[in-house]
Design an enzyme around this catalytic site. Structure first.
Site, mmCIF file in Angstrom:
data_model
loop_
_atom_site.group_PDB
_atom_site.id
_atom_site.type_symbol
_atom_site.label_atom_id
_atom_site.label_comp_id
_atom_site.label_asym_id
_atom_site.label_seq_id
_atom_site.Cartn_x
_atom_site.Cartn_y
_atom_site.Cartn_z
ATOM 1 N N HIS A 152 0.788 -1.176 0.047
ATOM 2 C CA HIS A 152 0.099 0.123 0.166
ATOM 3 C C HIS A 152 0.925 1.253 -0.008
ATOM 4 O O HIS A 152 1.902 1.251 0.658
ATOM 5 C CB HIS A 152 -0.808 -0.146 1.187
ATOM 6 C CG HIS A 152 -1.792 1.140 1.418
ATOM 7 N ND1 HIS A 152 -1.591 2.229 1.943
ATOM 8 C CD2 HIS A 152 -3.043 0.790 1.236
ATOM 9 C CE1 HIS A 152 -2.767 2.921 1.779
ATOM 10 N NE2 HIS A 152 -3.877 2.143 1.662
ATOM 11 N N LYS A 157 -10.886 -0.648 10.319
ATOM 12 C CA LYS A 157 -10.623 -1.928 9.664
ATOM 13 C C LYS A 157 -11.182 -3.151 10.215
ATOM 14 O O LYS A 157 -11.289 -4.023 9.763
ATOM 15 C CB LYS A 157 -9.346 -2.105 8.626
ATOM 16 C CG LYS A 157 -9.200 -1.177 7.687
ATOM 17 C CD LYS A 157 -7.714 -1.436 7.035
ATOM 18 C CE LYS A 157 -7.226 -0.075 6.276
ATOM 19 N NZ LYS A 157 -7.977 0.216 5.181
ATOM 20 N N CYS A 162 -4.882 2.412 -3.706
ATOM 21 C CA CYS A 162 -3.525 2.957 -3.123
ATOM 22 C C CYS A 162 -2.350 2.083 -3.149
ATOM 23 O O CYS A 162 -1.538 1.866 -2.448
ATOM 24 C CB CYS A 162 -3.551 3.362 -1.630
ATOM 25 S SG CYS A 162 -4.822 4.471 -1.143
ATOM 26 N N ASP A 175 2.835 -4.684 8.156
ATOM 27 C CA ASP A 175 1.727 -3.945 7.772
ATOM 28 C C ASP A 175 0.727 -4.924 7.876
ATOM 29 O O ASP A 175 0.398 -5.611 7.115
ATOM 30 C CB ASP A 175 1.835 -3.005 6.599
ATOM 31 C CG ASP A 175 0.693 -2.510 6.379
ATOM 32 O OD1 ASP A 175 -0.398 -2.627 6.815
ATOM 33 O OD2 ASP A 175 0.423 -1.738 5.178
ATOM 34 N N GLN A 183 -4.502 -5.360 7.080
ATOM 35 C CA GLN A 183 -5.537 -6.196 6.538
ATOM 36 C C GLN A 183 -5.579 -7.687 7.196
ATOM 37 O O GLN A 183 -6.274 -8.465 6.934
ATOM 38 C CB GLN A 183 -5.488 -6.357 4.847
ATOM 39 C CG GLN A 183 -5.564 -5.359 4.305
ATOM 40 C CD GLN A 183 -6.856 -4.635 4.227
ATOM 41 O OE1 GLN A 183 -8.004 -5.367 4.679
ATOM 42 N NE2 GLN A 183 -7.188 -3.447 3.952
HETATM 43 N N1 PMP Z 1 -1.912 -0.819 4.518
HETATM 44 C C1 PMP Z 1 -2.675 -1.659 4.066
HETATM 45 C C2 PMP Z 1 -2.377 -3.090 3.753
HETATM 46 C C3 PMP Z 1 -3.980 -1.212 3.891
HETATM 47 O O1 PMP Z 1 -4.890 -1.915 3.665
HETATM 48 C C4 PMP Z 1 -4.062 0.179 4.159
HETATM 49 C C5 PMP Z 1 -5.545 0.960 4.412
HETATM 50 N N2 PMP Z 1 -6.390 0.683 2.935
HETATM 51 C C6 PMP Z 1 -3.300 0.997 4.905
HETATM 52 C C7 PMP Z 1 -1.893 0.488 5.058
HETATM 53 C C8 PMP Z 1 -3.574 2.137 5.407
HETATM 54 O O2 PMP Z 1 -4.135 2.126 6.605
HETATM 55 P P1 PMP Z 1 -4.871 3.768 7.116
HETATM 56 O O3 PMP Z 1 -5.350 4.667 5.967
HETATM 57 O O4 PMP Z 1 -5.980 3.359 7.840
HETATM 58 O O5 PMP Z 1 -3.447 4.448 7.726
#
Ligand code: PMP
Length: 388
Positions: free
Chosen positions: A106, A209, A346, A183, A186
């Site tokens: 991401h 999430k 993203c 990270d 998910q």
């Molecule tokens: N890493 C991953 C794998 C994600 O899915 C996301 C959110 N889509 C993020 C980072 C960023 O999370 P946040 O916007 O809640 O900081």
């Protein structure tokens, strides 16, 4: 939604909130509202206790060695920026050193490391993936070396649902002497996560999430590292003593929680964790797995469909068509009450790797049903008849 029952399949972006979470936020403001840690009065003590209990709930959920390993942040992005900045401050990362991430990341697990590289002269290296969106672990082992200072990997790809073998990869990174960050944005909502067993130095995730509020997240870090690494933001609560000449810093986790934290968010996160634990992470993982396989099977025979990611995916099912733009399909699905995400999720470098500007992504949560899958499949077929 548009006069229909909502089929919400955008859970990788954020989850809907259970009543227990919303009630916890309300309880906080009605019954406990006060700033924490600094007061002697009843509400200050009660709010502090509730906030620290929330930390304990997170620590238990992650099987952390101790609650002090849990730092409350604003979310996954915030946690990664914290780690990247603080590692940059150590002076251990310099010109020609390497930060290793993967193609699946991401933007939140790319950009902070690029910024670190810009500041230090380090080089960003990327583990490639194959046509199934599975990381090339052999290439990974070759990329690891004495110059590798940080390895930062997603556990589950938000875009493709690939489950990355982070435990093995983190072990290899540690052997190479690198700092490791996972990270788990998910992973935490979809499977049992055990930091004690993982072997990583840092793990980050977002509350929103996993059924909790936005604006709250967690950085879990090894206690010894949180103790020895430099502080990040300066301000209240992260200090031991301040004089105009010199400040000494508080112990972790307070060292990394400058300013009034998101108290209500922390309580909501604890409520979200109690909510999932009342059901069980194994059960949630199994239920979502059934729905993912069912959805994949439902759409597999659609003409010219390209499904991304491996068959043993988690959370997200991503696909596209050469003759139907993801945005058009998503818009039509929305009109039929089906909420999916379309676009790059993203993950622009991952989309570039597959030569597309985006995909259509259906992502699942514990409240999704077989009916949701059937309605999604029917709506998709109808949408395609309209655009093709
Ligand atoms: N890493 C991953 C794998 C994600 O899915 C996301 C959110 N889509 C993020 C980072 C960023 O999370 P946040 O916007 O809640 O900081």
């Amino acid at each position: 939604m548009h006069g229909r029952r909502l089929v919400y399949l955008d859970n990788a972006a954020t989850t809907q909130k259970p009543k227990a979470v919303m009630e916890e936020s309300r309880r906080y403001y009605e019954m406990l509202n006060s700033n924490i840690h600094r007061g002697t009065h009843y509400l200050a003590r009660a709010a502090t206790e509730a906030y620290e209990e929330a930390r304990g709930e997170v620590a238990r959920h992650l099987n952390a060695a101790r609650p002090e390993e849990v730092v409350f942040t604003a979310g996954t992005t915030d946690g990664i920026n914290l780690v990247a900045d603080v590692l940059g401050l150590t002076g251990e990362i310099g010109a020609g050193d390497e930060v290793l991430i993967s193609t699946l990341e991401h933007h939140s697990n790319i950009v902070p490391w690029q910024m670190l590289c810009e500041r230090t002269g380090a080089v960003l290296r990327v583990v490639p993936c194959d046509e199934d969106g599975v990381l090339d672990t052999e290439a990974y082992r070759e990329l690891l070396g004495p110059r590798t200072k940080v390895v930062a990997l997603t556990w589950i790809s938000n875009a493709f649902g690939t489950v990355v073998p982070v435990r093995e990869m983190v072990g290899q990174a540690r052997e190479a002497g690198a700092y490791t960050l996972v990270d788990a944005a998910q992973a935490v909502p979809h499977m049992a996560v055990n930091t004690g067993d993982l072997g990583a130095d840092f793990l980050v995730f977002s509350g929103h999430k996993i059924y909790a509020n936005t604006g709250i997240g967690v950085l879990w870090g090894r206690h010894a590292l949180l103790e020895s690494l430099p502080p990040w933001r300066g301000g209240g609560e992260m200090i031991k003593e301040v004089t105009f000449e010199k400040t000494t810093y508080n112990q972790p986790p307070f060292k990394y929680e400058a300013g009034t934290p998101n108290i209500e968010g922390a309580l909501s996160l604890a409520a979200g964790l109690r909510f999932v634990n009342a059901i069980g992470m194994e059960e949630i993982h199994a239920h979502e797995g059934v729905l993912l396989r069912e959805a994949a099977a439902e759409i597999a025979d659609i003409d010219d469909i390209r499904v991304y990611g491996p068959a043993d995916r988690a959370c997200s099912l991503s696909f596209g068509f050469p003759d139907a733009h993801h945005y058009d399909v998503g818009t039509l699905l929305d009109q039929m009450g089906v909420a999916v995400r379309t676009g790059h999720h993203c993950c622009q470098p991952l989309m570039a790797r597959f030569g597309v500007s985006g995909t259509i992504r259906a992502s699942f949560a514990l409240y999704n049903t077989h009916d949701d899958v059937a309605e999604f499949s029917a709506a998709l077929r109808k949408a395609l008849r309209m655009v093709r």
